[in-house]
Motif scaffolding. Structure first.
Motif, short mmCIF file in Angstrom:
data_model
loop_
_atom_site.label_atom_id
_atom_site.label_comp_id
_atom_site.label_asym_id
_atom_site.label_seq_id
_atom_site.Cartn_x
_atom_site.Cartn_y
_atom_site.Cartn_z
N LEU A 38 0.83 -1.21 0.00
CA LEU A 38 0.00 0.00 0.00
C LEU A 38 0.87 1.26 0.00
CD1 LEU A 38 -2.66 1.56 0.31
CD2 LEU A 38 -2.53 1.13 2.78
N MET A 39 1.91 1.27 0.81
CA MET A 39 2.76 2.46 0.88
C MET A 39 3.53 2.68 -0.43
SD MET A 39 4.12 2.74 4.80
CE MET A 39 5.01 1.18 4.77
N VAL A 40 3.99 1.58 -1.04
CA VAL A 40 4.70 1.70 -2.31
C VAL A 40 3.79 2.31 -3.37
CG1 VAL A 40 5.69 0.39 -4.23
CG2 VAL A 40 6.36 -0.14 -1.88
N TYR A 41 2.55 1.81 -3.46
CA TYR A 41 1.63 2.33 -4.47
C TYR A 41 1.21 3.77 -4.15
CZ TYR A 41 1.10 -1.63 -7.56
OH TYR A 41 1.35 -2.58 -8.51
N THR A 42 1.14 4.11 -2.88
CA THR A 42 0.81 5.49 -2.51
C THR A 42 1.91 6.43 -2.99
OG1 THR A 42 -0.41 4.76 -0.55
CG2 THR A 42 0.30 7.06 -0.60
N ILE A 43 3.15 6.03 -2.82
CA ILE A 43 4.28 6.83 -3.29
C ILE A 43 4.24 6.97 -4.82
CG2 ILE A 43 6.80 6.90 -3.53
CD1 ILE A 43 6.93 5.54 -0.75
N ILE A 44 3.95 5.85 -5.50
CA ILE A 44 3.89 5.87 -6.97
C ILE A 44 2.78 6.79 -7.46
CG2 ILE A 44 3.33 4.49 -9.01
CD1 ILE A 44 4.75 2.14 -7.64
N TYR A 45 1.58 6.67 -6.86
CA TYR A 45 0.45 7.47 -7.31
C TYR A 45 0.63 8.95 -6.98
CZ TYR A 45 -2.15 3.17 -8.27
OH TYR A 45 -2.56 1.98 -8.79
N CYS A 46 1.13 9.24 -5.78
CA CYS A 46 1.35 10.65 -5.43
C CYS A 46 2.45 11.27 -6.28
CB CYS A 46 1.70 10.76 -3.94
SG CYS A 46 0.32 10.42 -2.81
N GLY A 47 3.53 10.50 -6.49
CA GLY A 47 4.61 10.99 -7.34
C GLY A 47 4.15 11.17 -8.78
N GLY A 48 3.38 10.19 -9.28
CA GLY A 48 2.87 10.28 -10.65
C GLY A 48 1.95 11.47 -10.83
N CYS A 49 1.13 11.72 -9.83
CA CYS A 49 0.21 12.86 -9.88
C CYS A 49 0.98 14.17 -9.95
CB CYS A 49 -0.70 12.84 -8.65
SG CYS A 49 -1.91 14.18 -8.61
N ALA A 50 2.00 14.30 -9.10
CA ALA A 50 2.80 15.53 -9.07
C ALA A 50 3.53 15.73 -10.40
CB ALA A 50 3.80 15.47 -7.91
N VAL A 51 4.14 14.66 -10.92
CA VAL A 51 4.89 14.76 -12.17
C VAL A 51 3.97 15.12 -13.33
CG1 VAL A 51 6.19 13.43 -13.89
CG2 VAL A 51 6.76 13.23 -11.46
N THR A 52 2.79 14.47 -13.38
CA THR A 52 1.84 14.75 -14.46
C THR A 52 1.39 16.21 -14.44
OG1 THR A 52 1.02 12.48 -14.47
CG2 THR A 52 -0.43 14.16 -15.40
N ILE A 53 1.06 16.72 -13.27
CA ILE A 53 0.60 18.10 -13.16
C ILE A 53 1.70 19.07 -13.57
CG2 ILE A 53 -0.09 19.90 -11.53
CD1 ILE A 53 -1.69 17.77 -10.03
N VAL A 54 2.92 18.82 -13.09
CA VAL A 54 4.04 19.71 -13.43
C VAL A 54 4.29 19.69 -14.94
CG1 VAL A 54 6.54 20.04 -13.23
CG2 VAL A 54 5.16 19.58 -11.18
N LYS A 55 4.30 18.51 -15.56
CA LYS A 55 4.54 18.41 -17.00
C LYS A 55 3.47 19.16 -17.79
CE LYS A 55 7.25 14.21 -17.59
NZ LYS A 55 7.34 12.92 -18.31
N LEU A 56 2.22 19.01 -17.37
CA LEU A 56 1.14 19.66 -18.11
C LEU A 56 1.14 21.17 -17.90
CD1 LEU A 56 -1.78 17.11 -17.69
CD2 LEU A 56 -0.23 17.42 -19.62
N VAL A 57 1.49 21.61 -16.70
CA VAL A 57 1.60 23.05 -16.45
C VAL A 57 2.70 23.64 -17.35
CG1 VAL A 57 2.36 24.78 -14.77
CG2 VAL A 57 0.69 23.05 -14.11
N ILE A 58 3.83 22.95 -17.47
CA ILE A 58 4.90 23.41 -18.33
C ILE A 58 4.44 23.48 -19.78
CG2 ILE A 58 7.17 22.81 -19.27
CD1 ILE A 58 7.86 21.65 -16.51
N LYS A 59 3.69 22.44 -20.25
CA LYS A 59 3.17 22.44 -21.61
C LYS A 59 2.25 23.64 -21.85
CE LYS A 59 3.22 17.48 -22.67
NZ LYS A 59 3.76 17.49 -24.04
#
Length: 256
Positions: A229-250
């Motif tokens: 559960l903790m591993v997937y929480t890190i993956i999902y939270c990290g993925g969410c942050a990276v996706t938002i940052v990438k799209l904001v830059i775009k």
């Protein structure tokens, strides 16, 4: 729409309608487990009058039943829930197989496939599954570990189980990531089905139709589920942050 227009569907029609690109996009678990099981089921559903959307609705019901199973403090019930989530994974392949086979048959006889909302219904099924299975992971973690982190002496006490709270955070991050990306596709006019960068393949491998279900089962019976559960929480939270940052830059680059 009459699924049987042109006669009964065959297994060959189903398998041949799967493009090389789609085969390549499948994760390992899907390629060797869900997809092979989905082919005969697709033939069965098509030849008994089911629509692709109807199968998607069945998959949503399977997820709902799985979540209900994990509300009970019983390992057997939680294992049943995992089996139902695995059924969802197979049905998630079936509805796509059916839609492609129907479209291929229509095109072969010169018909123009009618526009539909299959993509929206498919997305609905996915969002229901993402929500239910992650929350179930938290409930199963409570069952096997209580408030203790397995393998350690760390115990967390609060007003609610820490695993349910962590699962809720993971669920919210996963859904936010997907909704932000989908809304960006709509606004930008990008009709591609690939995700930001090269994350699509990674998502297929570890996602709810990938290794997630198998690791869930292993964690349930070994008692180490909270770590998963903790591993997937890190993956999902990290993925969410990276996706938002990438799209904001775009977005900001496009406005220059």
């Amino acid at each position: 729409m009459n699924n049987n227009n042109g006669g009964r569907f065959t297994l060959r029609e189903i398998t041949s309608s799967l493009s090389p690109e789609k085969r390549k996009a499948d994760g390992t678990v899907t390629r060797f487990f869900h997809r092979p099981l989905s082919f005969p089921l697709s033939v069965l559903f098509l030849n008994t009058g089911f629509s692709a959307n109807g199968v998607t609705y069945l998959s949503i019901l399977a997820c709902a039943a799985a979540f209900v199973c994990t509300l009970f403090p019983s390992t057997t019930m939680h294992a049943t829930g995992i089996a139902l989530y695995m059924l969802f994974g197979t049905l998630d392949c079936v509805d796509g197989n059916m839609a492609r086979a129907i479209r291929a048959r229509q095109l072969s006889v010169g018909e123009v496939p009618a526009p539909g909302m299959g993509e929206w219904v498919d997305a609905l099924g996915g969002y229901c599954a993402y929500t239910a299975i992650v929350l179930s992971l938290g409930l199963s973690s409570v069952l096997v570990a209580g408030n203790t982190l397995p393998g350690t002496a760390i115990s967390v006490t609060s007003g609610t189980s820490p695993w349910v709270l962590i699962a809720s955070i993971a669920c919210a991050a996963n859904l936010l990531m997907r909704l932000v990306f989908q809304s960006w596709r709509v606004v930008s006019g990008d009709s591609s089905r690939s995700s930001v960068g090269s994350e699509k393949r990674f998502s297929e491998e570890i996602g709810i139709t990938g290794w997630f279900q198998i690791l869930y089962a292993i964690g349930l019976f070994t008692g180490y589920l909270p770590w998963l559960l903790m591993v997937y929480t890190i993956i999902y939270c990290g993925g969410c942050a990276v996706t938002i940052v990438k799209l904001v830059i775009k977005v900001e680059r496009s406005s220059l």
